[in-house]
Design a protein around this motif. Structure first.
Motif, short mmCIF file in Angstrom:
data_model
loop_
_atom_site.label_atom_id
_atom_site.label_comp_id
_atom_site.label_asym_id
_atom_site.label_seq_id
_atom_site.Cartn_x
_atom_site.Cartn_y
_atom_site.Cartn_z
N SER A 182 0.83 -1.21 0.00
CA SER A 182 0.00 0.00 0.00
C SER A 182 0.86 1.26 0.00
O SER A 182 0.57 2.23 -0.71
N LEU A 183 1.92 1.24 0.79
CA LEU A 183 2.81 2.41 0.84
C LEU A 183 3.54 2.62 -0.48
O LEU A 183 3.81 3.75 -0.88
N GLU A 184 3.85 1.52 -1.17
CA GLU A 184 4.55 1.62 -2.45
C GLU A 184 3.66 2.19 -3.53
O GLU A 184 4.07 3.07 -4.31
N TYR A 185 2.43 1.72 -3.60
CA TYR A 185 1.55 2.08 -4.72
C TYR A 185 0.63 3.26 -4.42
O TYR A 185 0.11 3.88 -5.34
N ARG A 186 0.42 3.57 -3.14
CA ARG A 186 -0.45 4.69 -2.79
C ARG A 186 0.22 5.54 -1.71
O ARG A 186 -0.29 5.70 -0.60
N PRO A 187 1.37 6.11 -2.03
CA PRO A 187 2.14 6.83 -1.01
C PRO A 187 1.46 8.08 -0.47
O PRO A 187 1.79 8.53 0.63
N ALA A 189 -1.82 8.33 0.12
CA ALA A 189 -3.02 7.99 0.87
C ALA A 189 -2.75 8.04 2.36
O ALA A 189 -1.61 7.86 2.82
N THR A 190 -3.78 8.29 3.14
CA THR A 190 -3.62 8.37 4.59
C THR A 190 -3.65 6.98 5.20
O THR A 190 -4.27 6.05 4.65
N PRO A 191 -3.01 6.80 6.35
CA PRO A 191 -3.06 5.50 7.03
C PRO A 191 -4.48 5.04 7.30
O PRO A 191 -4.79 3.84 7.17
N ASP A 192 -5.37 5.96 7.66
CA ASP A 192 -6.76 5.58 7.93
C ASP A 192 -7.43 4.99 6.70
O ASP A 192 -8.20 4.03 6.80
N SER A 193 -7.13 5.56 5.53
CA SER A 193 -7.78 5.08 4.30
C SER A 193 -7.22 3.74 3.84
O SER A 193 -7.88 3.01 3.10
N LEU A 194 -6.00 3.41 4.26
CA LEU A 194 -5.36 2.17 3.84
C LEU A 194 -5.57 1.02 4.83
O LEU A 194 -5.51 -0.15 4.45
N ALA A 195 -5.79 1.35 6.10
CA ALA A 195 -5.86 0.31 7.13
C ALA A 195 -7.03 -0.64 6.92
O ALA A 195 -6.89 -1.86 7.00
#
Length: 208
Positions: A182-187, A189-195
């Motif tokens: 997620s960090l690689e492809y959506r740097p 984006a917020t942690p809340d939106s990825l969790a």
């Protein structure tokens, strides 16, 4: 008695530990900005707010600065990551694991997505050929220890019947891979939106 005292010129005289910490923080900032080859001790001293001889009084040369600065940040990020995983320790045996897993995912996304963690990864791999032992140290502190701690927590959830029977080490790898991917492809984006999506995918594979 405090380790810092006021000087007559309006500056603060730092004690040895504070100066060393400032030097290491300054060194990491310069190495992250310049890379190892282009960084110089003069710039590190300026970044740390100390005289150049003060840098040499704490660490002998640029290689020593690089090694200790990188190790210090690796230890810091590893400790933050382990603290995030500890959210799972307090999970009740009969509780839905979604909420604590989401908290862990969000906290790990914050830790591993921070600027110092990204800089550490770049530095470790950029200089891996020159400092293979240091790259291995970073990997052990920021990845392998975290995987081991997470696997231990996931094994407990499995024993409690909250997750399907699984290899906890592999499950931990999958969970962490979802985060790093997620960090690689959506740097941005917020942690809340990825969790939440991270935990959704993980529980599709390992949830009861």
């Amino acid at each position: 008695m405090g380790s810092e005292v006021s000087t007559g010129g309006g500056r603060t005289a730092r004690g040895p530990m504070e100066r060393r910490r400032a030097i290491l923080d300054g060194a990491f900032a310069v190495f992250a900005r310049r890379g190892y080859a282009q960084a110089c001790v003069k710039e590190i001293a300026q970044e740390a707010g100390v005289a150049k001889p003060t840098v040499y009084s704490h660490l002998n040369d640029k290689e020593s600065l690089y090694r200790e600065a990188v190790e210090t940040v690796a230890d810091r990020i590893g400790a933050r990551s382990l603290a995030a995983v500890e959210h799972l320790r307090a999970t009740a045996p009969d509780a839905d694991p979604r909420a604590p897993l989401t908290t862990v995912a969000r906290d790990l996304l914050e830790v591993l997505g921070a600027a110092d963690a990204a800089a550490l990864r770049r530095l470790a791999w950029a200089q891996a050929a020159q400092f293979p032992d240091l790259a291995a140290y970073v990997h052990e502190r920021t990845a392998l220890r975290v995987r081991s701690a997470l696997a231990d927590r996931l094994a407990r959830l499995t024993l409690d019947g909250r997750l399907r029977g699984c290899d906890p080490e592999l499950a931990a790898e999958h969970f962490l891979s979802l985060i790093t991917g997620s960090l690689e492809y959506r740097p941005s984006a917020t942690p809340d939106s990825l969790a939440d999506p991270t935990v959704d995918v993980f529980l599709r594979a390992y949830g009861r």
